[in-house]
Design a protein around this motif. Structure first.
Motif, PDB file in Angstrom:
ATOM      1  N   TYR A   8       0.844  -1.191   0.000  1.00  0.00           N
ATOM      2  CA  TYR A   8       0.000   0.000   0.000  1.00  0.00           C
ATOM      3  C   TYR A   8       0.878   1.239   0.000  1.00  0.00           C
ATOM      4  N   GLN A  10       2.414   4.526   1.358  1.00  0.00           N
ATOM      5  CA  GLN A  10       2.754   5.088   2.664  1.00  0.00           C
ATOM      6  C   GLN A  10       3.143   6.548   2.431  1.00  0.00           C
ATOM      7  N   MET A  48      -6.713  -2.989   9.097  1.00  0.00           N
ATOM      8  CA  MET A  48      -7.049  -1.565   9.069  1.00  0.00           C
ATOM      9  C   MET A  48      -8.431  -1.442   8.429  1.00  0.00           C
ATOM     10  N   GLU A  51     -11.844   1.420   4.345  1.00  0.00           N
ATOM     11  CA  GLU A  51     -11.692   2.745   3.750  1.00  0.00           C
ATOM     12  C   GLU A  51     -10.222   3.157   3.701  1.00  0.00           C
ATOM     13  N   ALA A  52      -9.438   2.767   4.730  1.00  0.00           N
ATOM     14  CA  ALA A  52      -8.003   3.075   4.741  1.00  0.00           C
ATOM     15  C   ALA A  52      -7.281   2.274   3.662  1.00  0.00           C
ATOM     16  N   ALA A  55      -8.039   4.145   0.443  1.00  0.00           N
ATOM     17  CA  ALA A  55      -7.319   5.419   0.391  1.00  0.00           C
ATOM     18  C   ALA A  55      -5.825   5.217   0.152  1.00  0.00           C
ATOM     19  N   ARG A  56      -5.271   4.142   0.689  1.00  0.00           N
ATOM     20  CA  ARG A  56      -3.837   3.878   0.537  1.00  0.00           C
ATOM     21  C   ARG A  56      -3.517   3.070  -0.725  1.00  0.00           C
TER      22      ARG A  56
END
Length: 139
Positions: A8, A10, A48, A51-52, A55-56
């Motif tokens: 993902y 960062q 996590m 949604e995270a 987004a990532r």
């Protein structure tokens, strides 16, 4: 051999990569298919909110390596599954493929890629599957 890599974005602009621990990373024979499982625990990098993950720009890379039995050649396969592109289901599971018809267990290939909402309680799910197959539940 199965390998599942999770990566993902960062902040500010680099990828974070994790090789995920699998419940079973090997199978002696791959005929029709299999499922690859990574337990999502509190220490899992996948733990996590969905949604995270979106987004990532999270994604999974599945790599399979094995030996083709006829020629004994090593074979490789890899497939990327992106969360943001809708290739990973949130709160879903594959629909049951096995059905009982006149006492015979049959595989319904129409459900091969059908995703249904996941049951939260595995005992409830197992009891429903046993009822569907016409077997008594002794759980």
């Amino acid at each position: 051999h199965f390998h599942l890599t999770f990566f993902y974005m960062q902040p500010p602009s680099y990828h974070k990569t994790h090789v995920l621990e699998l419940v079973r990373s090997e199978t002696p024979m791959l005929r029709i298919g299999t499922q690859v499982y990574h337990p999502i625990t509190k220490n899992s990098p996948v733990n996590m909110p969905f949604e995270a993950l979106v987004a990532r720009k999270a994604a999974f890379l599945l790599t399979i390596m094995g030996t083709e039995p006829l020629t004994m050649h090593t074979m490789f396969f890899s497939q990327r599954y992106s969360v943001a592109d809708g290739q990973v289901a949130n709160g879903g599971r594959y629909a049951d493929m096995f059905e009982a018809h006149n006492g015979v267990l049959c595989m319904n290939l129409d459900n091969l890629d059908t995703i249904v909402p996941a049951e939260l309680d595995p005992k409830v799910l197992l009891e429903a599957q046993l009822r569907q197959l016409g077997w008594a539940s002794e759980i």
